[in-house]
Design a protein around this motif. Structure first.
Motif, mmCIF file in Angstrom:
data_model
loop_
_atom_site.group_PDB
_atom_site.id
_atom_site.type_symbol
_atom_site.label_atom_id
_atom_site.label_comp_id
_atom_site.label_asym_id
_atom_site.label_seq_id
_atom_site.Cartn_x
_atom_site.Cartn_y
_atom_site.Cartn_z
ATOM 1 N N UNK A 101 0.867 -1.180 0.000
ATOM 2 C CA UNK A 101 0.000 0.000 0.000
ATOM 3 C C UNK A 101 0.902 1.227 0.000
ATOM 4 N N UNK A 102 0.342 2.391 -0.282
ATOM 5 C CA UNK A 102 1.117 3.637 -0.286
ATOM 6 C C UNK A 102 0.952 4.355 1.053
ATOM 7 N N UNK A 103 2.102 4.749 1.626
ATOM 8 C CA UNK A 103 2.129 5.421 2.926
ATOM 9 C C UNK A 103 1.993 6.931 2.746
ATOM 10 N N UNK A 104 1.831 7.606 3.864
ATOM 11 C CA UNK A 104 1.814 9.065 3.875
ATOM 12 C C UNK A 104 3.250 9.570 4.004
ATOM 13 N N UNK B 6 9.097 10.786 10.512
ATOM 14 C CA UNK B 6 9.843 11.345 11.639
ATOM 15 C C UNK B 6 11.114 10.531 11.821
ATOM 16 N N UNK B 7 12.047 11.073 12.617
ATOM 17 C CA UNK B 7 13.345 10.441 12.777
ATOM 18 C C UNK B 7 13.632 9.989 14.191
ATOM 19 N N UNK B 8 14.895 9.719 14.482
ATOM 20 C CA UNK B 8 15.293 9.204 15.798
ATOM 21 C C UNK B 8 14.856 10.126 16.927
ATOM 22 N N UNK C 192 5.499 7.327 10.554
ATOM 23 C CA UNK C 192 6.528 6.583 9.823
ATOM 24 C C UNK C 192 7.912 6.988 10.339
ATOM 25 N N UNK C 193 8.476 6.166 11.210
ATOM 26 C CA UNK C 193 9.781 6.467 11.798
ATOM 27 C C UNK C 193 10.870 5.841 10.932
#
Length: 318
Positions: free
Chosen positions: A127-130, A135-137, A211-212
């Protein structure tokens, strides 16, 4: 090479993690356009990467890793797709999902996992994510108020380095720039409700900082993703263990499938989907307010995120 994106004095910079774990501020050493961001570097191609490698091997000033704020290595991917390539996850997550829905008053769950749909063995599913929800660490994830079932997903992601269409399996590795860790955070209750449609996932996956990515992108020449140990820890306690060797579909096969009559572009991200045993749904227990989730992948590193969900004070379990 191990590449990162960081913020210092209000400016977002491209970095290289040196052999002593210090951070090289690339633009400080060389201000050419292709060294101004991760996306610019990816789009510039192999020649720019070779020049960056030479720059990183030369003497020069570095920064202490704790003196900068680490961001997602690719803060705004060109596109994101997430696959489902681990058979154990496909089987166990589906069964436990049925048990969870039954607990909420839905139909009774079957006594054992059901057969996986034949199409899953015929082609990679995604599927396609946003892409705006990256976001990061060290990110703090404010959990959506429409959800009380908080879950993580332990994944690897590849970053596309060269565009292409109708790419062959033999050529596919040439289109991979590198790899990073992907925590595909999921609001399970919202996901189960909306996918009865059947369509989605949508709000089960799409919320700020869902989404990390991180902590770095390891270039494709520096890691073999065929057999990497994968772990997830919650507040320092080991919850999940798995291996990339259990992927049913390879990244090359994913690229072949996506590029059928469709152009892939530099800076796109393809997630592997969750390794077997790599999420709370498979384990039968979920996260709560204040939990810190750390995903570790051999050869890439570790990336953490903290859950901010004051409305979820107790750990839900099956």
């Amino acid at each position: 090479m191990r590449l990162l994106t960081f913020e210092r004095h209000g400016a977002v910079r491209l970095g290289v993690l040196a052999h002593d774990r210090s951070v090289i501020d690339v633009a400080e050493r060389d201000g050419r356009p292709e060294f101004q961001s991760m996306q610019a570097l990816i789009e510039a191609g192999p020649a720019a990467l070779a020049d960056l490698r030479a720059l990183a091997d030369s003497p020069g000033p570095t920064l202490a890793p704790g003196s900068v704020r680490w961001l997602a290595p690719l803060p705004r991917p060109a596109q994101m797709r997430d696959f489902l390539v681990f058979e154990e996850h496909m089987r166990t997550a589906g069964w436990n999902g049925a048990k969870l829905r039954a607990k909420w008053g839905g139909p009774s769950a079957p006594p054992e996992p059901q057969p996986i749909p034949p199409v899953w063995y015929e082609q990679p599913i995604y599927y396609k994510c946003n892409r705006f929800a990256v976001a990061g660490p060290g990110a703090c994830v404010k959990w959506p108020n429409y959800s009380s079932v908080i879950d993580y997903e332990l994944e690897i992601a590849c970053v596309i380095g060269a565009s292409g269409r109708d790419i062959s399996e033999n050529d596919a590795p040439k289109h991979i720039f590198g790899y990073t860790i992907f925590n595909d955070l999921t609001a399970r209750d919202a996901q189960f409700k909306e996918m009865q449609g059947p369509l989605g996932p949508a709000k089960g996956k799409d919320f700020d900082n869902a989404n990390i990515l991180g902590p770095v992108i390891v270039t494709a020449d520096a890691v073999d993703v065929g057999n990497l140990a994968m772990r997830a820890k919650v507040n320092g306690e080991l919850w999940s263990e798995g291996s990339s060797s259990t992927m049913h579909w390879s990244f090359a096969q994913m690229i072949v499938h996506v590029s059928r009559s469709e152009t892939l572009y530099p800076g796109e991200i393809l997630g592997s989907g969750t390794v077997g045993g790599g999420c709370g749904l498979e384990l039968g227990r979920f996260l709560k307010d204040g939990d810190e989730v750390t995903l570790e992948v051999e050869g890439i590193g570790a990336v953490s995120a903290r859950i901010d969900a004051p409305h979820v004070q107790e750990r839900l379990s099956l």
